[in-house]
Design an enzyme around this catalytic site. Sequence first.
Site, PDB file in Angstrom:
ATOM      1  N   PHE A 150     -15.818 -34.312 -20.477  1.00 45.11           N
ATOM      2  CA  PHE A 150     -16.699 -33.185 -20.124  1.00 45.11           C
ATOM      3  C   PHE A 150     -18.025 -33.191 -20.881  1.00 45.11           C
ATOM      4  O   PHE A 150     -18.990 -32.576 -20.446  1.00 45.11           O
ATOM      5  CB  PHE A 150     -15.978 -31.841 -20.390  1.00 45.11           C
ATOM      6  CG  PHE A 150     -15.973 -31.444 -21.842  1.00 45.11           C
ATOM      7  CD1 PHE A 150     -17.077 -30.818 -22.412  1.00 45.11           C
ATOM      8  CD2 PHE A 150     -14.887 -31.710 -22.655  1.00 45.11           C
ATOM      9  CE1 PHE A 150     -17.085 -30.475 -23.758  1.00 45.11           C
ATOM     10  CE2 PHE A 150     -14.887 -31.373 -23.997  1.00 45.11           C
ATOM     11  CZ  PHE A 150     -15.992 -30.755 -24.553  1.00 45.11           C
ATOM     12  N   LYS A 174     -15.035 -40.784 -11.296  1.00 42.55           N
ATOM     13  CA  LYS A 174     -14.179 -39.582 -11.370  1.00 42.55           C
ATOM     14  C   LYS A 174     -14.738 -38.721 -12.498  1.00 42.55           C
ATOM     15  O   LYS A 174     -14.485 -38.954 -13.665  1.00 42.55           O
ATOM     16  CB  LYS A 174     -12.723 -40.001 -11.673  1.00 42.55           C
ATOM     17  CG  LYS A 174     -11.648 -39.043 -11.228  1.00 42.55           C
ATOM     18  CD  LYS A 174     -11.581 -37.719 -11.970  1.00 42.55           C
ATOM     19  CE  LYS A 174     -11.036 -37.704 -13.352  1.00 42.55           C
ATOM     20  NZ  LYS A 174     -11.232 -36.376 -13.997  1.00 42.55           N
ATOM     21  N   GLU A 177     -13.128 -32.718 -14.449  1.00 41.37           N
ATOM     22  CA  GLU A 177     -12.943 -31.546 -13.583  1.00 41.37           C
ATOM     23  C   GLU A 177     -13.574 -30.290 -14.188  1.00 41.37           C
ATOM     24  O   GLU A 177     -13.780 -29.298 -13.496  1.00 41.37           O
ATOM     25  CB  GLU A 177     -11.450 -31.324 -13.282  1.00 41.37           C
ATOM     26  CG  GLU A 177     -10.574 -30.944 -14.470  1.00 41.37           C
ATOM     27  CD  GLU A 177     -10.122 -32.138 -15.318  1.00 41.37           C
ATOM     28  OE1 GLU A 177     -10.825 -33.163 -15.344  1.00 41.37           O
ATOM     29  OE2 GLU A 177      -9.076 -32.028 -15.972  1.00 41.37           O
ATOM     30  N   SER A 227     -10.335 -38.219 -24.825  1.00 41.05           N
ATOM     31  CA  SER A 227      -9.626 -38.041 -26.095  1.00 41.05           C
ATOM     32  C   SER A 227      -8.665 -39.214 -26.347  1.00 41.05           C
ATOM     33  O   SER A 227      -8.262 -39.918 -25.413  1.00 41.05           O
ATOM     34  CB  SER A 227      -8.859 -36.720 -26.063  1.00 41.05           C
ATOM     35  OG  SER A 227      -8.049 -36.692 -24.910  1.00 41.05           O
ATOM     36  N   CYS A 282     -18.892 -37.391 -29.504  1.00 41.30           N
ATOM     37  CA  CYS A 282     -17.961 -38.322 -30.156  1.00 41.30           C
ATOM     38  C   CYS A 282     -18.599 -38.973 -31.370  1.00 41.30           C
ATOM     39  O   CYS A 282     -17.921 -39.622 -32.149  1.00 41.30           O
ATOM     40  CB  CYS A 282     -17.490 -39.369 -29.177  1.00 41.30           C
ATOM     41  SG  CYS A 282     -18.819 -40.452 -28.678  1.00 41.30           S
TER      42      CYS A 282
HETATM   43  P1  NAD Z   1      -9.957 -35.567 -22.052  1.00 39.87           P
HETATM   44  O1  NAD Z   1      -9.226 -36.724 -22.614  1.00 39.87           O
HETATM   45  O2  NAD Z   1      -9.274 -34.257 -21.987  1.00 39.87           O
HETATM   46  O3  NAD Z   1     -10.415 -35.874 -20.545  1.00 39.87           O
HETATM   47  C1  NAD Z   1     -11.104 -37.059 -20.206  1.00 39.87           C
HETATM   48  C2  NAD Z   1     -10.762 -37.434 -18.775  1.00 39.87           C
HETATM   49  O4  NAD Z   1      -9.377 -37.713 -18.682  1.00 39.87           O
HETATM   50  C3  NAD Z   1     -11.074 -36.344 -17.769  1.00 39.87           C
HETATM   51  O5  NAD Z   1     -11.692 -36.924 -16.657  1.00 39.87           O
HETATM   52  C4  NAD Z   1      -9.700 -35.757 -17.416  1.00 39.87           C
HETATM   53  O6  NAD Z   1      -9.624 -35.375 -16.070  1.00 39.87           O
HETATM   54  C5  NAD Z   1      -8.737 -36.893 -17.696  1.00 39.87           C
HETATM   55  N1  NAD Z   1      -7.467 -36.442 -18.263  1.00 39.87           N
HETATM   56  C6  NAD Z   1      -7.257 -35.420 -19.128  1.00 39.87           C
HETATM   57  N2  NAD Z   1      -5.961 -35.339 -19.470  1.00 39.87           N
HETATM   58  C7  NAD Z   1      -5.324 -36.331 -18.815  1.00 39.87           C
HETATM   59  C8  NAD Z   1      -3.975 -36.766 -18.766  1.00 39.87           C
HETATM   60  N3  NAD Z   1      -3.031 -36.161 -19.458  1.00 39.87           N
HETATM   61  N4  NAD Z   1      -3.677 -37.819 -17.978  1.00 39.87           N
HETATM   62  C9  NAD Z   1      -4.618 -38.451 -17.276  1.00 39.87           C
HETATM   63  N5  NAD Z   1      -5.930 -38.080 -17.290  1.00 39.87           N
HETATM   64  C10 NAD Z   1      -6.288 -37.039 -18.048  1.00 39.87           C
HETATM   65  O7  NAD Z   1     -11.328 -35.476 -22.865  1.00 39.87           O
HETATM   66  P2  NAD Z   1     -12.417 -34.317 -22.800  1.00 39.87           P
HETATM   67  O8  NAD Z   1     -11.901 -33.109 -23.480  1.00 39.87           O
HETATM   68  O9  NAD Z   1     -12.958 -34.197 -21.433  1.00 39.87           O
HETATM   69  O10 NAD Z   1     -13.580 -34.978 -23.686  1.00 39.87           O
HETATM   70  C11 NAD Z   1     -13.640 -34.890 -25.085  1.00 39.87           C
HETATM   71  C12 NAD Z   1     -13.051 -36.114 -25.736  1.00 39.87           C
HETATM   72  O11 NAD Z   1     -13.753 -37.284 -25.327  1.00 39.87           O
HETATM   73  C13 NAD Z   1     -13.175 -36.077 -27.253  1.00 39.87           C
HETATM   74  O12 NAD Z   1     -11.979 -36.541 -27.807  1.00 39.87           O
HETATM   75  C14 NAD Z   1     -14.309 -37.045 -27.537  1.00 39.87           C
HETATM   76  O13 NAD Z   1     -14.284 -37.635 -28.813  1.00 39.87           O
HETATM   77  C15 NAD Z   1     -14.093 -38.059 -26.471  1.00 39.87           C
HETATM   78  N6  NAD Z   1     -15.301 -38.820 -26.229  1.00 39.87           N
HETATM   79  C16 NAD Z   1     -15.339 -40.093 -26.696  1.00 39.87           C
HETATM   80  C17 NAD Z   1     -16.481 -40.848 -26.524  1.00 39.87           C
HETATM   81  C18 NAD Z   1     -16.540 -42.254 -27.040  1.00 39.87           C
HETATM   82  O14 NAD Z   1     -17.476 -42.952 -26.724  1.00 39.87           O
HETATM   83  N7  NAD Z   1     -15.575 -42.698 -27.824  1.00 39.87           N
HETATM   84  C19 NAD Z   1     -17.598 -40.300 -25.860  1.00 39.87           C
HETATM   85  C20 NAD Z   1     -17.513 -38.987 -25.387  1.00 39.87           C
HETATM   86  C21 NAD Z   1     -16.355 -38.249 -25.577  1.00 39.87           C
END
Ligand code: NAD
Length: 490
Positions: A150, A174, A177, A227, A282
């Site tokens: 997000f 994708k 959401e 994450s 991040c």
């Molecule tokens: P998230 O992991 O909740 O969601 C990321 C994506 O995964 C979304 O598109 C979501 O629909 C999907 N998703 C969520 N839960 C899922 C599941 N159980 N099974 C399958 N798909 C699932 O992450 P977020 O809250 O949207 O974003 C924040 C996180 O992203 C933080 O941990 C941040 O550190 C990380 N991030 C990392 C980087 C990097 O370059 N390392 C960059 C930006 C953000």
Amino acid sequence: MSQTLKNYINGKWVESKSSQLLDVINPATGQLLAKVPAGSEEDIKDAAEKAHNAWSAWRNTPATQRIQYLFKMKQLLEAHSDEIAEICTRECGKTFPESKAEITRALENIEVACGIPKLLQGDFSEDIATGVDEFYIRQPLGVGACISPFNFPVMIPFWFMPYAIACGNTYIVKPSEKVPMTMVRIFEIFEELKLPDGVLNMVHGGRETVDAILGNPMIPAISFVGSTNVAKYIYQTGVANGKRVQAQGGAKNPVVVMPDADEETTVKIITDSAFGCAGQRCLAASIVIMVGKSPAGFIDKIVNTAKSRKTGNGMSAGIEMGPVITKENKERIEKLIQKGIDDGARLLLDGRNIKIPGGEGGNFIGPTILDNVNIESDIYKTEIFGPVLCIINTDSLEEAINLINRSRYGNSACIFTRNGAAARKFRRETVTGNIGINIGIAAPMAFFPFSGWKESFFGDLHGQSNHAVEFYTQTKVVIERWHDEWTRKF
Ligand code: NAD
């Protein structure tokens, strides 16, 4: 009535096969902005089939022609950047200038991908044996997909998508959401590109859509950012299904302050790094490690600079920090702060219960700073992803590096010092994929890979630049023999 978002498949806007809808909420006001489909296996099946059908003609389009679409893509994104930034701010909460800044990062990736005719080149060795030559070429994989988080609704898909399509793959985006509207608007604008149908597709949804991507045999390559636990799941499942996966995960980034650090720069950069995008980056600084005796008043200056940061609706002029993404995240962060205090930390600045005029429905937390944080506590070990800065003290640089190297995360670490030898030691010995020296957010430019180590990354090749090109192509090695005497016969 709020708008229900559609998928974009094969050059058309189509309704999702899923009847379940999720709310898209403005985190600064609590206002419902749109409904987004929760996603379904059929949506991904449809998109993957159409993308696969489009692949053959697209990969046979010369790279020099494919990049003409990217030049136009860059112009369109740039021309519409204010409008896109506004949508991004409304659904994601970051300030308008922060949204504009992430669009710049997206543009830079398109620019680098425009160099694909050069980036895609193979290599050639003549006469590996008498009359025998060997070379390799790079060929696209087929249909690629990216699953994004997000916190950067615009930038993150552009770490992958421009490279993938420039290399001759077709693609499915994708979006998260929680923030799908920005990418919907970008896709509407990109209709002007007149890309062949099926080259670029977008499918909405959450877990179900992701699982459908992971299980679809027509999608050989997946880029994920989110994450750590989800990144690990996606990497393991994708790889078990025979796919190529690059999965960037969470982070907990330390900043080491040496006793000789330039005070003014360090204070300003640390507060920008910790509280920019409300700490939802991040690469955000989340732990300050003070080495030796900190200069008098240093911590007070960090606290005062943080206190003066204007929190509010990211669309209002002069606002420097917006809300966090959801009510649940706000509650989780506030609980972690309390747990940190209960575990022995000293609260220097409390952003809980901040009052924002007109922001009663929003998920606001002000800048929060905790000192003497217990390194065994959750607040030290867990990714907070909010505007919270923890401070700890160590006696030496060695101790600071050891602490950093024990963390499960390895996204980035920064040092502030005037001492070249200390900086060099830090750069060499710290086990993280990105290093900042007198820099607070060590964000690689588009022409470098976005590195990340340990549980901040699963895979081999990262996003951006030549890594993205290598990820979205496979090498084919050719060994050829052409005898002179055969040629002479003609
Ligand atoms: P998230 O992991 O909740 O969601 C990321 C994506 O995964 C979304 O598109 C979501 O629909 C999907 N998703 C969520 N839960 C899922 C599941 N159980 N099974 C399958 N798909 C699932 O992450 P977020 O809250 O949207 O974003 C924040 C996180 O992203 C933080 O941990 C941040 O550190 C990380 N991030 C990392 C980087 C990097 O370059 N390392 C960059 C930006 C953000």
